[in-house]
Design a protein around this motif. Sequence first.
Motif, mmCIF file in Angstrom:
data_model
loop_
_atom_site.group_PDB
_atom_site.id
_atom_site.type_symbol
_atom_site.label_atom_id
_atom_site.label_comp_id
_atom_site.label_asym_id
_atom_site.label_seq_id
_atom_site.Cartn_x
_atom_site.Cartn_y
_atom_site.Cartn_z
ATOM 1 N N THR A 1 0.965 -1.102 0.163
ATOM 2 C CA THR A 1 -0.203 0.068 0.159
ATOM 3 C C THR A 1 0.778 1.334 -0.253
ATOM 4 O OG1 THR A 1 -1.445 -1.144 1.538
ATOM 5 C CG2 THR A 1 -1.867 0.975 1.327
ATOM 6 N N LYS A 2 0.413 2.406 -0.683
ATOM 7 C CA LYS A 2 1.040 3.400 -0.790
ATOM 8 C C LYS A 2 0.632 4.267 0.572
ATOM 9 C CE LYS A 2 1.317 3.585 -5.730
ATOM 10 N NZ LYS A 2 0.804 4.171 -7.044
ATOM 11 N N LEU A 3 1.435 5.072 1.430
ATOM 12 C CA LEU A 3 0.941 5.687 2.532
ATOM 13 C C LEU A 3 1.112 7.250 2.284
ATOM 14 C CD1 LEU A 3 2.616 3.474 5.377
ATOM 15 C CD2 LEU A 3 0.333 3.224 4.428
ATOM 16 N N SER A 4 -0.228 7.904 2.472
ATOM 17 C CA SER A 4 0.108 9.310 2.293
ATOM 18 C C SER A 4 0.135 10.142 3.693
ATOM 19 C CB SER A 4 -1.269 9.904 1.485
ATOM 20 O OG SER A 4 -2.287 9.393 2.183
ATOM 21 N N ASN A 5 -0.049 9.161 4.891
ATOM 22 C CA ASN A 5 0.174 9.531 6.202
ATOM 23 C C ASN A 5 0.649 8.494 6.862
ATOM 24 O OD1 ASN A 5 -0.291 10.639 8.731
ATOM 25 N ND2 ASN A 5 -2.366 10.573 8.827
ATOM 26 N N VAL A 6 2.295 8.729 6.800
ATOM 27 C CA VAL A 6 3.028 7.522 7.423
ATOM 28 C C VAL A 6 2.760 7.639 8.995
ATOM 29 C CG1 VAL A 6 5.114 8.959 7.345
ATOM 30 C CG2 VAL A 6 5.138 6.470 7.105
ATOM 31 N N LYS A 7 2.962 8.897 9.526
ATOM 32 C CA LYS A 7 3.026 9.245 10.999
ATOM 33 C C LYS A 7 1.694 8.652 11.617
ATOM 34 C CE LYS A 7 3.514 13.473 10.693
ATOM 35 N NZ LYS A 7 3.691 14.830 11.186
ATOM 36 N N ALA B 1 8.160 12.515 6.289
ATOM 37 C CA ALA B 1 6.928 12.911 5.914
ATOM 38 C C ALA B 1 7.057 14.347 5.265
ATOM 39 C CB ALA B 1 5.970 12.922 6.895
ATOM 40 N N LYS B 2 7.935 15.030 6.299
ATOM 41 C CA LYS B 2 7.770 16.815 5.953
ATOM 42 C C LYS B 2 8.833 16.784 4.650
ATOM 43 C CE LYS B 2 10.343 20.769 7.591
ATOM 44 N NZ LYS B 2 11.452 21.204 8.324
ATOM 45 N N CYS B 3 9.931 15.896 4.214
ATOM 46 C CA CYS B 3 10.703 16.097 3.100
ATOM 47 C C CYS B 3 9.727 15.744 1.917
ATOM 48 C CB CYS B 3 11.816 15.464 3.191
ATOM 49 S SG CYS B 3 12.934 15.409 1.812
ATOM 50 N N ASN B 4 9.233 14.525 1.971
ATOM 51 C CA ASN B 4 8.174 14.092 0.782
ATOM 52 C C ASN B 4 7.275 15.051 0.447
ATOM 53 O OD1 ASN B 4 9.921 11.986 0.174
ATOM 54 N ND2 ASN B 4 8.718 10.554 1.495
ATOM 55 N N GLN B 5 6.566 15.622 1.421
ATOM 56 C CA GLN B 5 5.640 16.749 1.361
ATOM 57 C C GLN B 5 6.182 18.006 0.686
ATOM 58 O OE1 GLN B 5 2.325 16.391 1.482
ATOM 59 N NE2 GLN B 5 2.072 14.718 2.781
ATOM 60 N N GLU B 6 7.199 18.343 1.074
ATOM 61 C CA GLU B 6 7.871 19.608 0.383
ATOM 62 C C GLU B 6 8.271 19.275 -0.994
ATOM 63 O OE1 GLU B 6 11.150 20.366 3.212
ATOM 64 O OE2 GLU B 6 10.020 21.167 4.440
#
Length: 177
Positions: free
Chosen positions: A12-18, A49-54
């Motif tokens: 599964t792809k996770l868009s909210n890993v935390k 998560a922060k890096c991927n979102q940026e």
Amino acid sequence: MPIVRNSFIQMTKLSNVKGRITYISSHAKQENLYAVYETTERKFWRELAKCNQEEFVKSGTEGKCIEARELIIALPESFVEYQPDMLLKLFTEHFKQNYGTECISALHHNKRKTNYHIHLIFSERKLLDEPIIKIASRNRFYDKNGKHVRTKKEILGEDGQIREGCYIVKKGEVYEK
């Protein structure tokens, strides 16, 4: 009579890993949680998560940002005979060694105890020994979406002031880490 079933793996792809890490590793949310194993500190997942979102925002791509991926690995019921902590560590360290990526995993049963399985969350980015820090060699200008633009004029309003949400990274300051 033992339950006979086939093993499976689901990715599964996770868009909210935390949030997903909290869910799979919480005794309050998982009544049959036997073990949790981590190859790195939790702060790694926040930074990831922060890096991927940026990076996602910079790319201008539509849809959801993929912060990490998760494997759900069904195990044969006979594996309940193994010590949960050691079983989970063996699986997780083997995955990390083969793919060179950080992981967090949890060993569960479903509510009816008919599905013994591992949730293995992994990063698609490798943890660097030292962060790569980029320092501006000249002033850098960013629009309201955080996208780098070439000139200061592009972020100024008609009144000559910087438009709301736009910003400048001055020469000598860190613009990317």
